[in-house]
Scaffold this active site. Structure first.
Site, PDB file in Angstrom:
ATOM      1  N   SER A 203      64.053 110.783  47.532  1.00  0.00           N
ATOM      2  CA  SER A 203      65.165 109.834  47.489  1.00  0.00           C
ATOM      3  C   SER A 203      64.741 108.363  47.548  1.00  0.00           C
ATOM      4  O   SER A 203      65.480 107.503  47.091  1.00  0.00           O
ATOM      5  CB  SER A 203      66.146 110.130  48.614  1.00  0.00           C
ATOM      6  OG  SER A 203      65.494 110.099  49.863  1.00  0.00           O
ATOM      7  N   HIS A 231      69.336 115.099  45.298  1.00  0.00           N
ATOM      8  CA  HIS A 231      69.343 114.081  44.241  1.00  0.00           C
ATOM      9  C   HIS A 231      69.073 114.666  42.858  1.00  0.00           C
ATOM     10  O   HIS A 231      68.927 113.912  41.894  1.00  0.00           O
ATOM     11  CB  HIS A 231      68.317 112.980  44.545  1.00  0.00           C
ATOM     12  CG  HIS A 231      68.656 112.189  45.760  1.00  0.00           C
ATOM     13  ND1 HIS A 231      69.441 111.062  45.721  1.00  0.00           N
ATOM     14  CD2 HIS A 231      68.356 112.395  47.060  1.00  0.00           C
ATOM     15  CE1 HIS A 231      69.587 110.591  46.950  1.00  0.00           C
ATOM     16  NE2 HIS A 231      68.938 111.381  47.782  1.00  0.00           N
ATOM     17  N   LYS A 262      76.659 113.363  46.487  1.00  0.00           N
ATOM     18  CA  LYS A 262      76.027 112.495  45.491  1.00  0.00           C
ATOM     19  C   LYS A 262      76.694 112.748  44.130  1.00  0.00           C
ATOM     20  O   LYS A 262      77.809 112.293  43.919  1.00  0.00           O
ATOM     21  CB  LYS A 262      74.522 112.706  45.529  1.00  0.00           C
ATOM     22  CG  LYS A 262      74.014 112.501  46.990  1.00  0.00           C
ATOM     23  CD  LYS A 262      72.559 112.436  47.141  1.00  0.00           C
ATOM     24  CE  LYS A 262      72.111 112.539  48.602  1.00  0.00           C
ATOM     25  NZ  LYS A 262      72.546 111.466  49.482  1.00  0.00           N
TER      26      LYS A 262
HETATM   27  C1  PLP Z   1      67.221 114.556  50.005  1.00  0.00           C
HETATM   28  C2  PLP Z   1      68.475 114.600  50.827  1.00  0.00           C
HETATM   29  N1  PLP Z   1      68.806 115.738  51.459  1.00  0.00           N
HETATM   30  C3  PLP Z   1      69.926 115.825  52.188  1.00  0.00           C
HETATM   31  C4  PLP Z   1      70.766 114.757  52.351  1.00  0.00           C
HETATM   32  C5  PLP Z   1      71.976 114.893  53.229  1.00  0.00           C
HETATM   33  O1  PLP Z   1      73.127 115.023  52.510  1.00  0.00           O
HETATM   34  P1  PLP Z   1      74.561 114.744  53.140  1.00  0.00           P
HETATM   35  O2  PLP Z   1      74.934 113.350  52.772  1.00  0.00           O
HETATM   36  O3  PLP Z   1      75.439 115.747  52.494  1.00  0.00           O
HETATM   37  O4  PLP Z   1      74.478 114.955  54.613  1.00  0.00           O
HETATM   38  C6  PLP Z   1      70.493 113.564  51.698  1.00  0.00           C
HETATM   39  C7  PLP Z   1      71.412 112.421  51.836  1.00  0.00           C
HETATM   40  O5  PLP Z   1      71.043 111.309  51.986  1.00  0.00           O
HETATM   41  C8  PLP Z   1      69.306 113.484  50.926  1.00  0.00           C
HETATM   42  O6  PLP Z   1      68.984 112.336  50.297  1.00  0.00           O
END
Ligand code: PLP
Length: 413
Positions: A203, A231, A262
């Site tokens: 990310s 992502h 997202k």
């Molecule tokens: C790679 C990754 N995994 C998991 C999450 C967590 O997702 P959520 O916003 O649904 O808690 C994010 C969110 O920033 C993320 O970037």
């Protein structure tokens, strides 16, 4: 001294009375960094958005082009998504008021699970309230005492925290460093349970996992593989199903998790995989059982977003065209976004003070971006991170490139 400090002073003293006082809240009292940045007028966090479209937000009365969202397909304001949310509000009410295990499962959760299992080509899927909780629930439940879990050092915080909660041993390998992963796996007892967890798209860097390398290494050592496609869902693969599809390696990934916050423009999370594993998680994952379920309107919105994603594949085409336009535009003014391979484009601009001043310049110029600062990156390697949506126009993108080029010229290194 705040009321809270006074309360703690009275009840939580560490050591004898003449020792320097150490209270639980001392760390808060001595935490000045954010206030200093606020006082300098370059504080980039918690800015309240007053109104939004898919590509712009109004903050402090001024509209800004949004380059800091994860709204990759631009579905947050899609009429079908909004209509589905509104209909579910009316039909099921505003909240689920309970856990999936008890009164919090609605038929839409099951419909969503069936849809996602099919999309991800897995036997079953399980929907959690957020992506973060999905990671906590899956990793902490599967990795027990005597088991081992292996993380890429750039894995998301929810993976790190899931591993911290787990009772097994945690190992971290360098970013996409398959040779190090191989050594770590080889060092563990052959018969121990092993799980490798990697982001599909990283990310902060915008890079894609070396899935062929990681999957082959995991398989050689009998380790299960979990890919976090937060992502990648909606972005990678000809059908938007994510990283495994991108590499045509769906059968090499045991578990896929993703978020709805997202591309799917909602909130919630999912894990997909073998039916018996999900049956076990369904009955043991504390992050599923001891929290209220995904709200009905978010669930309906996610289902509608999946429909739009399937019906309008041109959105993914536009997303990639916008990504190329931005990456090429930035490169043309000497701001090439590193190794990025996805709609996440990080541009290295130097040390923290300069990064924050560039952020402020862009903010005032009507461009909303995120600075990426230590400890996420080394001190002199701070970035301005841009993320694209299918709904940006080329005109907006060109304006951002111009403002960025201007900003780096006006803010000396
Ligand atoms: C790679 C990754 N995994 C998991 C999450 C967590 O997702 P959520 O916003 O649904 O808690 C994010 C969110 O920033 C993320 O970037």
């Amino acid at each position: 001294m705040t009321l809270a400090h006074k309360m703690v002073e009275g009840s939580f003293r560490a050591g004898p009375p003449d020792a320097p006082r150490k209270t639980l809240f001392d760390k808060a009292a001595t935490y000045t960094a954010a206030r200093e940045v606020q006082a300098a007028g370059v504080y980039p966090y918690f800015a309240p958005i007053e109104e939004s479209t898919t590509s712009e937000v109004r903050i402090g009365g001024a509209w800004k082009i949004m380059l800091g969202s994860n709204n990759y397909l631009g579905l947050t304001h899609h009429p079908d998504v909004l209509a589905a949310c509104a209909a579910a509000l009316k039909k099921y009410g505003s909240g689920s008021t309970g856990s999936r295990l008890l009164n919090g499962t609605i038929d839409l959760h099951e419909e969503l699970e069936a849809r996602l299992a099919k999309l991800m080509r897995k036997e079953a899927a399980l929907v959690f309230t957020t992506g973060f909780q999905t990671s906590l629930g899956v990793i902490a439940t599967l990795v027990g005492r005597g088991d081992h879990v292996y993380l890429d050092k750039l894995d998301h915080a929810c993976i790190v925290d899931g591993a911290r909660l787990a009772l097994g041993d945690v190992h971290r390998y360098g970013h996409n460093d398959v040779a190090q992963l191989e050594r770590q796996l080889a060092a563990a007892p052959a018969d121990a349970g092993k799980l490798v967890v990697t982001d599909g798209v990283f990310s902060m860097e915008g890079t894609i996992v070396d899935l062929p390398g990681v999957a082959a290494t995991a398989r050689r050592h009998g380790a299960a593989l979990l890919v976090d496609d937060a992502h990648a869902l909606g972005v990678l693969g000809d059908d938007g199903s994510g990283t495994a599809r991108h590499f045509e390696m769906e059968d090499q990934v045991d578990l896929v998790m993703a978020t709805f916050s997202k591309s799917l423009a909602s909130v919630g999370g999912v894990v997909a995989g073998p039916e018996d594993v999900l049956h076990y998680l369904r009955h043991h994952a504390r992050a599923l059982i001891f929290t209220a379920s995904m709200p009905p309107s978010s669930t309906a919105g996610t289902l509608a977003a999946l429909d739009v994603m399937a019906k309008e594949p041109e959105r993914r085409t536009r997303l990639w065209a916008n990504t190329r336009r931005m990456a090429d535009g930035l490169a043309a003014v000497g701001l090439a976004p590193g190794h990025a391979e996805t709609p996440i484009l990080p541009v290295v601009v130097g040390a923290l003070p300069r990064t924050l001043r560039i952020w402020r310049y862009l903010f005032d110029a009507g461009v909303f971006v995120h600075p990426v600062v230590p400890p996420a990156v080394p001190p002199n390697d701070c970035r301005i991170r841009l993320s694209m949506t299918a709904e940006h126009t080329f005109e907006q993108i060109d304006r951002v490139v111009e403002a960025f080029a201007d900003a780096v010229q006006r803010v000396p290194a």
